[in-house]
Design a protein around this motif. Structure first.
Motif, PDB file in Angstrom:
ATOM      1  N   MET A 222       0.821  -1.205   0.000  1.00 36.88           N
ATOM      2  CA  MET A 222       0.000   0.000   0.000  1.00 36.88           C
ATOM      3  C   MET A 222       0.862   1.265   0.000  1.00 36.88           C
ATOM      4  O   MET A 222       0.587   2.229  -0.730  1.00 36.88           O
ATOM      5  CB  MET A 222      -0.922  -0.001   1.221  1.00 36.88           C
ATOM      6  N   ASN A 223       1.931   1.264   0.799  1.00 41.82           N
ATOM      7  CA  ASN A 223       2.826   2.423   0.857  1.00 41.82           C
ATOM      8  C   ASN A 223       3.543   2.648  -0.466  1.00 41.82           C
ATOM      9  O   ASN A 223       3.685   3.790  -0.938  1.00 41.82           O
ATOM     10  CB  ASN A 223       3.843   2.246   1.986  1.00 41.82           C
ATOM     11  N   GLU A 224       4.035   1.562  -1.062  1.00 42.69           N
ATOM     12  CA  GLU A 224       4.723   1.679  -2.351  1.00 42.69           C
ATOM     13  C   GLU A 224       3.765   2.154  -3.440  1.00 42.69           C
ATOM     14  O   GLU A 224       4.159   2.893  -4.349  1.00 42.69           O
ATOM     15  CB  GLU A 224       5.343   0.335  -2.742  1.00 42.69           C
ATOM     16  N   TRP A 225       2.520   1.735  -3.344  1.00 35.69           N
ATOM     17  CA  TRP A 225       1.525   2.168  -4.329  1.00 35.69           C
ATOM     18  C   TRP A 225       1.277   3.678  -4.224  1.00 35.69           C
ATOM     19  O   TRP A 225       1.199   4.382  -5.235  1.00 35.69           O
ATOM     20  CB  TRP A 225       0.229   1.396  -4.122  1.00 35.69           C
ATOM     21  N   LYS A 226       1.194   4.185  -2.992  1.00 42.03           N
ATOM     22  CA  LYS A 226       0.988   5.626  -2.784  1.00 42.03           C
ATOM     23  C   LYS A 226       2.176   6.427  -3.327  1.00 42.03           C
ATOM     24  O   LYS A 226       2.010   7.479  -3.961  1.00 42.03           O
ATOM     25  CB  LYS A 226       0.797   5.917  -1.296  1.00 42.03           C
ATOM     26  N   LYS A 227       3.398   5.935  -3.094  1.00 39.66           N
ATOM     27  CA  LYS A 227       4.599   6.605  -3.599  1.00 39.66           C
ATOM     28  C   LYS A 227       4.608   6.608  -5.125  1.00 39.66           C
ATOM     29  O   LYS A 227       4.942   7.624  -5.765  1.00 39.66           O
ATOM     30  CB  LYS A 227       5.860   5.899  -3.082  1.00 39.66           C
ATOM     31  N   ALA A 228       4.272   5.485  -5.715  1.00 42.26           N
ATOM     32  CA  ALA A 228       4.264   5.373  -7.176  1.00 42.26           C
ATOM     33  C   ALA A 228       3.219   6.301  -7.784  1.00 42.26           C
ATOM     34  O   ALA A 228       3.441   6.891  -8.849  1.00 42.26           O
ATOM     35  CB  ALA A 228       3.989   3.925  -7.581  1.00 42.26           C
ATOM     36  N   GLU A 229       2.086   6.431  -7.117  1.00 42.49           N
ATOM     37  CA  GLU A 229       1.045   7.344  -7.613  1.00 42.49           C
ATOM     38  C   GLU A 229       1.538   8.785  -7.617  1.00 42.49           C
ATOM     39  O   GLU A 229       1.279   9.545  -8.562  1.00 42.49           O
ATOM     40  CB  GLU A 229      -0.212   7.224  -6.745  1.00 42.49           C
ATOM     41  N   LYS A 230       2.259   9.185  -6.562  1.00 40.18           N
ATOM     42  CA  LYS A 230       2.787  10.552  -6.480  1.00 40.18           C
ATOM     43  C   LYS A 230       3.826  10.798  -7.566  1.00 40.18           C
ATOM     44  O   LYS A 230       3.919  11.901  -8.117  1.00 40.18           O
ATOM     45  CB  LYS A 230       3.398  10.803  -5.105  1.00 40.18           C
TER      46      LYS A 230
END
Length: 336
Positions: A222-230
């Motif tokens: 979930m954290n990596e997904w949020k970073k990738a979205e940014k």
């Protein structure tokens, strides 16, 4: 000995199922009413809703099993039912119906542990399994490795400390907007992604025991997904593939280690997540490198069904291990 026909009833989660199995091996009928469309709008199983749907469906499903088999109620020799583990409300529906049904037709009642049922699904299709064996049970509610010195003895040698594998699939799928149930949704998305694109932890892989922990992996994804979205580099397919790879790597490695340490001849795979193609493929490849034979049920017998319950009950019938009409449901795993 004459043929033994056992009616199995399964309502531990969100499938209302009934089946009739002959001599613990031949599936005469197998009916499953899935509640997936009902729970999809919530992104997961709602226990209260599941219980109410079981009440609506149980009599219809049992009748359908008899019709499919071309049998009458009094043709069966026993009634088997899942009484643990699972959602307590859902279990109570099946147990209550099974007790009343067994009493009404004057047949013995047999209690079956849901996990033992999942494991037995292998024996419905494979009659050449050699022991000792190690079994990986992975589903929405369970992730365990069991040691089986013979076909009747089960010893849990490792299990998840938090989320089960299927539960982690569901939560990540919901977070990524892939839908429910999560396992098939993630697998479908992963087929189009790069499993090496996102670096995710292989939790507990550095430990020598057979415990699992998937909560941290879920959070990391979930954290990596949020970073990738940014960063604007996010692709659902790569994240799904990377998450699936991390989870499967741990399941497969721990299972192979256990098989080596216990000098198993066979590895069994059971539970809803046993339908995952990546897990099957990795275990198949790893087993070929070792002197292990790998067994797993067909896809229809991986998910919750009553054929595995009826089949598993055969040994209890032969030994005369019957349950009293005071039988109750238990949400915990209890004794295997």
């Amino acid at each position: 000995m004459e043929d033994v026909l056992i009616l199995g009833i399964e309502t531990s989660c969100d499938e209302t199922a009934a089946a009739i199995v002959k001599n613990g091996q031949e599936i005469i009928s197998n009916v499953v009413n899935s509640q997936v469309p009902v729970h999809q709008q919530f992104g997961g199983v709602v226990p209260e809703v599941a219980s109410r749907k079981h009440i609506e469906n149980i009599a219809v499903v049992v009748d359908a099993a008899f019709q499919q088999a071309g049998l009458n109620y009094h043709d069966i020799d026993a009634v088997a039912v899942t009484n643990m583990p699972g959602l307590i409300g859902a279990l109570l529906v099946g147990v209550s119906f099974a007790k009343a049904f067994a009493y009404g037709i004057e047949r013995p009642l047999i209690a079956v542990n849901h996990l033992r049922g999942h494991i037995y699904a292998n024996f419905l299709e494979h009659n050449n399994i050699e022991f000792p064996a190690v079994c990986l049970v992975v589903s929405g509610g369970h992730s365990s490795i069991l040691w089986m010195p013979d076909d009747d003895t089960l010893e849990v040698i490792g299990e998840t400390r938090d989320d089960a594998a299927g539960e982690a699939f569901d939560k990540v799928a919901r977070f990524l907007g892939l839908g429910y149930p999560g396992g098939p949704a993630v697998q479908k998305a992963a087929a189009q992604g790069d499993p090496n694109k996102v670096v995710l932890p292989r939790v507990f892989l550095d430990r020598s025991d057979y415990e699992f922990s998937f909560s941290g992996l879920k959070t990391a994804a979930m954290n990596e997904w949020k970073k990738a979205e940014k960063r604007g580099t996010a692709t659902v397919y790569d994240m799904a593939a990377s998450f699936q790879a991390a989870l499967v790597d741990v399941l497969a490695e721990k299972t192979i280690r256990a098989a080596r340490q216990y000098r198993a001849k066979s590895i069994l795979l059971a539970g809803g997540v046993a339908a995952n193609t990546a897990l099957r493929l990795q275990l198949k490849q790893r087993s070929q490198e070792q002197p292990f034979s790998l067994y797993y049920p067909s896809l229809s017998l991986c998910t919750d069904n009553a054929a595995m319950i009826a089949g598993s009950a055969y040994a209890s019938f032969i030994k005369g291990y019957f349950a009293p009409l005071t039988l109750n449901a238990q949400p915990g795993q209890g004794s295997l």
